[in-house]
Design a protein around this motif. Structure first.
Motif, short mmCIF file in Angstrom:
data_model
loop_
_atom_site.label_atom_id
_atom_site.label_comp_id
_atom_site.label_asym_id
_atom_site.label_seq_id
_atom_site.Cartn_x
_atom_site.Cartn_y
_atom_site.Cartn_z
N VAL A 337 0.87 -1.18 0.00
CA VAL A 337 0.00 0.00 0.00
C VAL A 337 0.91 1.23 0.00
CG1 VAL A 337 -1.93 -1.14 1.18
CG2 VAL A 337 -0.16 0.02 2.53
N ASP A 338 0.32 2.38 -0.27
CA ASP A 338 1.13 3.59 -0.37
C ASP A 338 1.79 3.95 0.96
OD1 ASP A 338 0.35 3.71 -2.97
OD2 ASP A 338 -1.09 5.34 -2.71
N ASP A 339 1.10 3.64 2.07
CA ASP A 339 1.64 3.97 3.39
C ASP A 339 1.83 2.68 4.17
OD1 ASP A 339 2.43 5.12 5.74
OD2 ASP A 339 0.64 6.35 6.03
N LYS A 340 2.99 2.10 4.00
CA LYS A 340 3.34 0.86 4.69
C LYS A 340 4.71 1.06 5.33
CE LYS A 340 4.43 -4.02 3.77
NZ LYS A 340 4.48 -5.08 2.75
N LYS A 341 4.81 0.69 6.61
CA LYS A 341 6.04 1.01 7.32
C LYS A 341 6.34 -0.04 8.39
CE LYS A 341 8.25 5.01 9.57
NZ LYS A 341 8.00 6.40 10.07
N LEU A 342 7.61 -0.33 8.57
CA LEU A 342 8.09 -1.19 9.65
C LEU A 342 8.96 -0.36 10.58
CD1 LEU A 342 8.68 -3.91 11.08
CD2 LEU A 342 10.55 -4.24 9.42
N GLU A 343 8.61 -0.35 11.87
CA GLU A 343 9.39 0.36 12.88
C GLU A 343 9.97 -0.66 13.86
OE1 GLU A 343 10.20 3.49 13.46
OE2 GLU A 343 8.72 4.85 12.56
N ILE A 344 11.26 -0.58 14.10
CA ILE A 344 11.92 -1.46 15.06
C ILE A 344 12.42 -0.63 16.25
CG2 ILE A 344 13.80 -3.07 15.49
CD1 ILE A 344 11.61 -4.18 13.68
N ILE A 345 11.99 -1.01 17.44
CA ILE A 345 12.39 -0.30 18.66
C ILE A 345 13.60 -0.99 19.26
CG2 ILE A 345 11.65 0.42 20.96
CD1 ILE A 345 8.79 0.43 19.97
N GLU A 346 14.64 -0.22 19.50
CA GLU A 346 15.87 -0.75 20.05
C GLU A 346 15.69 -1.12 21.53
OE1 GLU A 346 18.81 -1.27 18.35
OE2 GLU A 346 17.61 -0.76 16.57
N ASN A 347 16.41 -2.18 21.94
CA ASN A 347 16.41 -2.61 23.34
C ASN A 347 15.00 -2.82 23.88
OD1 ASN A 347 19.29 -2.35 23.51
ND2 ASN A 347 19.01 -0.14 23.71
N CYS A 348 14.21 -3.51 23.08
CA CYS A 348 12.80 -3.73 23.43
C CYS A 348 12.44 -5.19 23.15
CB CYS A 348 11.91 -2.79 22.62
SG CYS A 348 10.15 -2.93 22.99
N ALA A 349 11.67 -5.78 24.05
CA ALA A 349 11.23 -7.16 23.88
C ALA A 349 9.75 -7.20 23.49
CB ALA A 349 11.50 -7.95 25.17
N HIS A 350 9.05 -8.26 23.88
CA HIS A 350 7.72 -8.54 23.33
C HIS A 350 6.64 -7.60 23.87
CE1 HIS A 350 5.05 -11.05 21.01
NE2 HIS A 350 4.27 -11.27 22.06
N ASN A 351 6.69 -7.28 25.13
CA ASN A 351 5.66 -6.40 25.72
C ASN A 351 6.04 -4.95 25.45
OD1 ASN A 351 3.71 -5.10 27.23
ND2 ASN A 351 3.84 -6.52 28.95
N ILE A 352 5.85 -4.53 24.22
CA ILE A 352 6.35 -3.24 23.75
C ILE A 352 5.86 -2.08 24.59
CG2 ILE A 352 6.27 -1.62 21.81
CD1 ILE A 352 6.25 -3.97 19.92
N CYS A 353 4.58 -2.05 24.91
CA CYS A 353 4.00 -0.89 25.60
C CYS A 353 4.47 -0.77 27.04
CB CYS A 353 2.48 -0.96 25.56
SG CYS A 353 1.78 -0.81 23.91
#
Length: 372
Positions: A337-353
């Motif tokens: 799609v026109d707006d598709k993005k992958l963001e990777i958070i450094e030093n972060c595991a499964h429970n992102i929030c």
């Protein structure tokens, strides 16, 4: 964003800090540090947190939570839609949050508070059998998707009034990504879906859970008959390890003892973990349905959603539950799609929030709040 100097970015930083701050939140009215200091890690931790439930009930969640009955099952929900019913507002955008296996709505707490601070509407739910929702007799994924829809419709109704032209951003975490995609396929004609935001998505295909995988099906069937065996293992050999149990060790990467809020969130997660019933976990695994990727692509093409649908995948680079390689494949397989993005958070595991709340709020504010 962090370290920025212009007024807009400083304002954003203030919002993020407020959304993530836990000061004054526990219903017990104790300080966060006092709660953390009162807990002793190890075999006794389970009994400590179980008898201190108000230490891990936050004022924000309590203020926005309620219960509804769906298919004779009591379901806990959290939302801030009440003010809609006092206006003539019909064309609304709602962020709909769907948690993963063994999760609950509280795991989205930083994002729910961010939404509220930004005057956005949100709905989060405890899926049947998890959190504070009652168990249900059928955990097939299609049934769970239907229930999620019935919950949404139920919240959107007030004395038989229906909010028309509702637009959705669907946010799923882990297994909730699968449920979100199934939901999109089933109900895309009923609501305009603006975005699918998929946090820590699982593998594209989980071969062990396919219907023809006999060994896994037999094991899951046995555990469904004797769930106390799984309960015994979890209690005796895993949860007895306290914050070193798998539900904390594999879900958090940051082990800094200097971050009191992080230590509190680990205890909060642990307190939720010990309440999860093995019967529900096994039920969801038995009812797992693979995603039909070709069908999703066909829907996007047939409904001309390429330019209007946003796809955002977010993962942690230290996630051992859904490793970054799986997250990358998941993102790559999503339709173009026109707006598709992958963001990777450094030093972060499964429970992102809970592991990196400031970072997930920064991404959400930048890529969702300000773009939609």
């Amino acid at each position: 964003m962090f370290g920025a100097t212009d007024d807009d970015d400083l304002h954003d930083l203030d919002i993020i800090q407020e959304a993530c701050s836990l000061g004054g939140q526990p219903m017990s009215n104790k300080g966060i540090k006092d709660i953390v200091d009162s807990c002793t890690d190890g075999p006794q931790l389970a009994s400590q947190v179980a008898t201190s439930s108000n230490d891990f009930r936050t004022k924000f969640i309590v203020e926005h939570e309620s219960y509804m009955t769906i298919r004779s099952t009591k379901i806990r929900v959290s939302h801030n839609l009440s003010r809609i019913f006092d206006t003539n507002e019909d064309d609304v955008i709602i962020d709909y949050f769907i948690h993963g296996l063994g999760g609950n709505l509280e795991q989205f707490e930083p994002l729910l508070r961010l939404d509220d601070l930004c005057d956005r509407y949100f709905i989060a739910i405890d899926l049947p059998g998890f959190g504070k929702s009652e168990e249900y007799n059928d955990y097939s994924m299609n049934t769970i998707v239907e229930i999620a829809h019935e919950i949404l419709i139920g919240i959107l109704k007030d004395n038989n009034r229906y909010i028309k032209n509702c637009k959705l951003n669907i946010i799923g975490h882990s297994m909730g990504c699968y449920i979100s995609l199934h939901y999109f396929q089933k109900y895309v004609d009923e609501f305009k879906v603006l975005s699918l935001i998929l946090l820590a998505p699982p593998k594209l295909y989980i071969s062990q859970l396919r219907k023809g995988y006999t060994l896994t099906r037999l094991i899951l069937y046995a555990l469904s008959i004797f769930p106390f065996a799984f309960d015994y293992y979890r209690t005796r050999f895993d949860q007895s390890k306290g914050l070193k149990s798998s539900g904390i060790r594999d879900f958090f990467h940051n082990n800094s003892n200097d971050n009191i809020d992080l230590q509190y969130r680990k205890l909060w997660q642990y307190q939720n973990n010990i309440q999860i019933k093995s019967k529900s976990i096994v039920g969801y695994l038995r009812g797992w349905e693979q995603v039909d990727w070709k069908n999703i692509e066909a829907i996007i093409k047939s409904q001309n959603l390429k330019s209007s649908l946003k796809l955002l995948v977010i993962g942690g680079n230290q996630d051992v539950v859904t490793p970054i390689s799986d997250i990358q494949k998941f993102s790559d397989t999503l339709p173009i799609v026109d707006d598709k993005k992958l963001e990777i958070i450094e030093n972060c595991a499964h429970n992102i929030c809970f592991d990196r709340p400031e970072m997930i709020c920064e991404i959400f504010l930048k890529d969702v709040v300000k773009k939609l």
